[in-house]
Design a protein around this motif. Structure first.
Motif, mmCIF file in Angstrom:
data_model
loop_
_atom_site.group_PDB
_atom_site.id
_atom_site.type_symbol
_atom_site.label_atom_id
_atom_site.label_comp_id
_atom_site.label_asym_id
_atom_site.label_seq_id
_atom_site.Cartn_x
_atom_site.Cartn_y
_atom_site.Cartn_z
ATOM 1 N N LYS A 306 0.835 -1.205 0.000
ATOM 2 C CA LYS A 306 0.000 0.000 0.000
ATOM 3 C C LYS A 306 0.864 1.247 0.000
ATOM 4 O O LYS A 306 0.555 2.243 -0.682
ATOM 5 N N LYS A 307 1.977 1.214 0.747
ATOM 6 C CA LYS A 307 2.889 2.356 0.760
ATOM 7 C C LYS A 307 3.669 2.461 -0.544
ATOM 8 O O LYS A 307 4.142 3.543 -0.910
ATOM 9 N N GLU A 308 3.815 1.320 -1.243
ATOM 10 C CA GLU A 308 4.525 1.312 -2.523
ATOM 11 C C GLU A 308 3.600 1.591 -3.706
ATOM 12 O O GLU A 308 4.041 1.609 -4.853
ATOM 13 N N PHE A 309 2.314 1.764 -3.442
ATOM 14 C CA PHE A 309 1.297 1.994 -4.486
ATOM 15 C C PHE A 309 1.286 0.874 -5.522
ATOM 16 O O PHE A 309 1.184 1.111 -6.730
ATOM 17 N N SER A 310 1.407 -0.368 -5.061
ATOM 18 C CA SER A 310 1.349 -1.521 -5.976
ATOM 19 C C SER A 310 0.514 -2.653 -5.367
ATOM 20 O O SER A 310 0.837 -3.821 -5.529
ATOM 21 N N GLY A 311 -0.522 -2.270 -4.648
ATOM 22 C CA GLY A 311 -1.361 -3.281 -4.002
ATOM 23 C C GLY A 311 -2.162 -4.125 -4.970
ATOM 24 O O GLY A 311 -2.647 -5.203 -4.609
ATOM 25 N N GLU A 312 -2.301 -3.661 -6.237
ATOM 26 C CA GLU A 312 -3.099 -4.437 -7.193
ATOM 27 C C GLU A 312 -2.442 -5.771 -7.538
ATOM 28 O O GLU A 312 -3.131 -6.732 -7.906
ATOM 29 N N ASN A 313 -1.110 -5.863 -7.417
ATOM 30 C CA ASN A 313 -0.444 -7.126 -7.727
ATOM 31 C C ASN A 313 -0.858 -8.234 -6.752
ATOM 32 O O ASN A 313 -1.213 -9.335 -7.154
ATOM 33 N N THR A 337 -15.586 -10.582 -12.819
ATOM 34 C CA THR A 337 -15.174 -9.531 -11.878
ATOM 35 C C THR A 337 -13.678 -9.258 -11.977
ATOM 36 O O THR A 337 -13.230 -8.102 -11.964
ATOM 37 N N ILE A 338 -12.892 -10.318 -12.074
ATOM 38 C CA ILE A 338 -11.434 -10.162 -12.195
ATOM 39 C C ILE A 338 -11.077 -9.433 -13.488
ATOM 40 O O ILE A 338 -10.203 -8.555 -13.506
ATOM 41 N N PHE A 339 -11.740 -9.775 -14.568
ATOM 42 C CA PHE A 339 -11.454 -9.127 -15.852
ATOM 43 C C PHE A 339 -11.740 -7.633 -15.777
ATOM 44 O O PHE A 339 -10.920 -6.806 -16.209
ATOM 45 N N LYS A 340 -12.892 -7.261 -15.216
ATOM 46 C CA LYS A 340 -13.255 -5.849 -15.153
ATOM 47 C C LYS A 340 -12.355 -5.077 -14.182
ATOM 48 O O LYS A 340 -12.149 -3.880 -14.369
ATOM 49 N N THR A 341 -11.838 -5.758 -13.160
ATOM 50 C CA THR A 341 -11.056 -5.075 -12.128
ATOM 51 C C THR A 341 -9.590 -4.934 -12.499
ATOM 52 O O THR A 341 -8.965 -3.898 -12.228
ATOM 53 N N PHE A 342 -9.010 -5.954 -13.163
ATOM 54 C CA PHE A 342 -7.560 -5.987 -13.358
ATOM 55 C C PHE A 342 -7.113 -5.997 -14.815
ATOM 56 O O PHE A 342 -5.991 -5.580 -15.095
ATOM 57 N N LEU A 343 -7.915 -6.494 -15.740
ATOM 58 C CA LEU A 343 -7.424 -6.755 -17.093
ATOM 59 C C LEU A 343 -8.066 -5.905 -18.175
ATOM 60 O O LEU A 343 -7.446 -5.686 -19.231
ATOM 61 N N ALA A 344 -9.281 -5.460 -17.978
ATOM 62 C CA ALA A 344 -9.991 -4.712 -19.022
ATOM 63 C C ALA A 344 -9.320 -3.354 -19.252
ATOM 64 O O ALA A 344 -8.692 -2.799 -18.343
ATOM 65 N N PRO A 345 -9.398 -2.810 -20.466
ATOM 66 C CA PRO A 345 -8.843 -1.466 -20.719
ATOM 67 C C PRO A 345 -9.495 -0.438 -19.798
ATOM 68 O O PRO A 345 -10.711 -0.362 -19.680
ATOM 69 N N GLY A 346 -8.662 0.339 -19.127
ATOM 70 C CA GLY A 346 -9.169 1.333 -18.189
ATOM 71 C C GLY A 346 -9.643 0.746 -16.880
ATOM 72 O O GLY A 346 -10.402 1.407 -16.156
ATOM 73 N N PRO A 348 -9.890 -0.249 -13.012
ATOM 74 C CA PRO A 348 -9.462 0.561 -11.857
ATOM 75 C C PRO A 348 -8.157 0.090 -11.236
ATOM 76 O O PRO A 348 -7.438 0.896 -10.648
ATOM 77 N N CYS A 349 -7.833 -1.180 -11.334
ATOM 78 C CA CYS A 349 -6.599 -1.724 -10.749
ATOM 79 C C CYS A 349 -5.855 -2.526 -11.804
ATOM 80 O O CYS A 349 -5.566 -3.713 -11.613
ATOM 81 N N TRP A 350 -5.552 -1.885 -12.898
ATOM 82 C CA TRP A 350 -4.943 -2.584 -14.028
ATOM 83 C C TRP A 350 -3.553 -3.080 -13.640
ATOM 84 O O TRP A 350 -2.751 -2.360 -13.042
ATOM 85 N N ILE A 351 -3.242 -4.332 -13.972
ATOM 86 C CA ILE A 351 -1.937 -4.914 -13.654
ATOM 87 C C ILE A 351 -1.041 -4.874 -14.883
ATOM 88 O O ILE A 351 -1.514 -4.925 -16.024
ATOM 89 N N ASN A 352 0.250 -4.820 -14.635
ATOM 90 C CA ASN A 352 1.233 -4.670 -15.711
ATOM 91 C C ASN A 352 1.839 -6.032 -16.032
ATOM 92 O O ASN A 352 2.717 -6.529 -15.332
ATOM 93 N N ILE A 353 1.336 -6.688 -17.091
ATOM 94 C CA ILE A 353 1.892 -7.951 -17.574
ATOM 95 C C ILE A 353 2.195 -7.806 -19.055
ATOM 96 O O ILE A 353 1.683 -6.914 -19.727
ATOM 97 N N ASP A 354 3.033 -8.699 -19.574
ATOM 98 C CA ASP A 354 3.437 -8.593 -20.982
ATOM 99 C C ASP A 354 2.266 -8.901 -21.906
ATOM 100 O O ASP A 354 1.279 -9.535 -21.509
ATOM 101 N N GLN A 377 -1.007 -15.155 -13.208
ATOM 102 C CA GLN A 377 -0.690 -15.239 -11.786
ATOM 103 C C GLN A 377 0.785 -15.550 -11.560
ATOM 104 O O GLN A 377 1.440 -14.964 -10.684
ATOM 105 N N ASN A 378 1.329 -16.474 -12.348
ATOM 106 C CA ASN A 378 2.758 -16.791 -12.232
ATOM 107 C C ASN A 378 3.630 -15.587 -12.592
ATOM 108 O O ASN A 378 4.674 -15.354 -11.980
ATOM 109 N N HIS A 379 3.185 -14.825 -13.596
ATOM 110 C CA HIS A 379 3.945 -13.630 -13.990
ATOM 111 C C HIS A 379 3.988 -12.620 -12.846
ATOM 112 O O HIS A 379 5.051 -12.084 -12.507
ATOM 113 N N ILE A 380 2.840 -12.355 -12.230
ATOM 114 C CA ILE A 380 2.771 -11.416 -11.113
ATOM 115 C C ILE A 380 3.533 -11.958 -9.909
ATOM 116 O O ILE A 380 4.220 -11.202 -9.188
ATOM 117 N N PHE A 381 3.445 -13.267 -9.672
ATOM 118 C CA PHE A 381 4.167 -13.877 -8.551
ATOM 119 C C PHE A 381 5.678 -13.669 -8.703
ATOM 120 O O PHE A 381 6.362 -13.265 -7.746
#
Length: 462
Positions: A306-313, A337-346, A348-354, A377-381
């Protein structure tokens, strides 16, 4: 029974088979006419049953023959009953040895578990059909349910099963009544061991079947090779690292609850405890997986993110775990729900994967299943393991929890206090309370992810 001699799917390759062979030798000695357990005839329903032995006589024989105390003798006798070497006459469903006048008989070697044939559903269906004929449809409730399921499952050869049951019943009537009754007891005892009633542990469960002999000399050229010095060095390093956390090598602090009946150890190591112990915090530093598998460590790591601003991972990793181990009926809803939260364009908590992983994941979510998020999940891990985890170990968050961690002093109970603890014994805190809290958490939680908190983090970042 119509038993076909087939491969036992590797059962005779397992270490348990050596144990069963030793138990067989013990049972043979137990049936010796001169030095074995004294047997007698017992009349049941106007039929004399030969070679009946009492539970107390079995315990006494094991105690004197193996030079052990009564408690160990009863444990060994219970193992003989659980594996089907001895079966009870009065309560056939209770596979324990009672050290009293309860009646038992030694099972015929044909039904011993070390035989090279495996219990088949067809044989079990024939046995239930025979009992159904003899009892005129009156079976136990669980047997009736299994009889109906086998009838549906083996419907293509049910005529064969019924004919076999009728033939075996007709052949049994030609025997003497005492032999017929004894064989009925033996057969039922065998199936109670191999097809136990519901909510009953089966001693015959030994894991995944092995299809090959591991001792066979074959060339496995595809296997990777490691020098013995390297593998032994890794084993020694692992042992030295976890030595202080192994209850077999180092005593539990403040005391072992299984020996002292004091639940302080469980209370200090609850998953949601406010202040963990120093050993718990130390274990987090051994590896990233050790940190994530501990709910208290994961909560501390979440505070750092949370202090690193990367809680979405971490939120995405937890969401993927929930999808993997959650209810099958909710997979589609959770995946959306996961798609709309983390993967969809725009999102709210978009994750950075290749791009390649993102493409595979989004394509798989069109037909979601439990493991559709494994690649992402393995990529984020790995991303958190290689970068964030080591920064966490150097962060003030981890150093602060190290300072606040508890170091419990060892308990020194007297014999009188241990006896008093045993009298005041109560259900274990850790298993029962943890289960209750988990159930309350499931009822309280209505969504997979707290979107409002994640949105607040994003706004704070901006």
């Amino acid at each position: 029974m119509t038993i076909k001699l087939i491969r036992d799917h590797g059962q005779h390759y397992r270490p348990r088979m050596a144990c069963l062979k030793k138990v067989e030798a013990l049972v043979i000695e137990m049936q010796d006419p001169k030095s074995g357990v004294k047997s007698f005839e017992q009349k049941r329903n106007a039929t004399s049953i030969p070679h009946v032995i009492a539970g107390q006589d079995i315990t006494a024989w094991i105690t004197s023959h193996m030079t052990v105390d009564a408690q160990e003798a009863q444990a060994l006798g219970t193992m003989l009953v659980a594996y089907g070497f001895i079966y009870p006459l009065q309560d056939p469903k209770t596979l324990i040895l009672r050290p009293d006048g309860s009646l038992y008989r030694c099972q015929t070697p044909y039904f011993w578990p070390a035989q090279k044939w495996k219990a088949q559903d067809t044989d079990y269906a024939i046995y239930l059909a025979k009992r159904n004929i003899r009892k005129k449809g009156i079976l136990d409730q669980y047997e009736q349910e299994r009889y109906r399921k086998l009838h549906k499952w083996l419907n293509h050869k049910w005529d064969f099963i019924v004919n076999q049951a009728k033939e075996q019943t007709r052949a049994g009537k030609a025997r003497m009544k005492s032999d017929r009754v004894v064989f009925s007891y033996q057969e039922r005892a065998y199936w109670i061991v191999h097809r136990p009633p519901p909510q009953t542990h089966s001693a015959m469960d030994y894991g995944v079947d092995r299809l090959i002999d591991p001792n066979a000399e074959e060339n496995y050229t595809d296997w990777s090779k490691v020098k013995s010095t390297v593998s032994l060095g890794a084993l020694v390093k692992h042992t030295m690292t976890y030595q202080s956390h192994d209850p077999f090598l180092t005593p539990c602090l403040p005391s072992n609850p299984w020996q002292t009946d004091d639940d302080t150890y469980w209370a200090l190591n609850m998953p949601d405890v406010d202040l963990p112990t120093k050993m718990t915090v130390e274990r987090w530093s051994y590896g990233f997986y050790e940190l994530l598998r501990d709910p208290r460590g994961r909560a501390d790591f979440r505070l750092f993110l949370k202090k690193e601003f990367s809680g979405e991972n971490l939120a995405f990793w937890e969401a993927a775990e929930e999808l993997k181990w959650g209810a099958a009926s909710a997979i589609s809803e959770k995946a959306e729900t996961i798609f709309k939260t983390f993967l969809a364009p725009g999102a709210p908590c978009w994750i950075n994967i290749d791009g390649r992983t993102m493409g595979l994941t989004v394509k798989g979510l069109q037909h979601p299943h439990r493991h559709v998020l494994d690649a992402a999940q393995n990529h984020i891990f790995m991303l958190m393991k290689k970068d964030t985890f080591y920064r966490y170990l150097k962060s003030p968050v981890y150093k602060d929890i190290q300072k606040k961690a508890i170091s419990p002093a060892p308990h020194n109970f007297t014999d009188a206090q241990l006896e008093q603890n045993a009298r005041n014994r109560k259900p274990g805190l850790y298993p029962s309370v943890t289960w209750q809290r988990q159930q309350k958490e499931k009822v309280r939680t209505t969504t997979l992810i707290d979107i409002k908190k994640l949105m607040a983090n994003k706004l704070d970042r901006q």
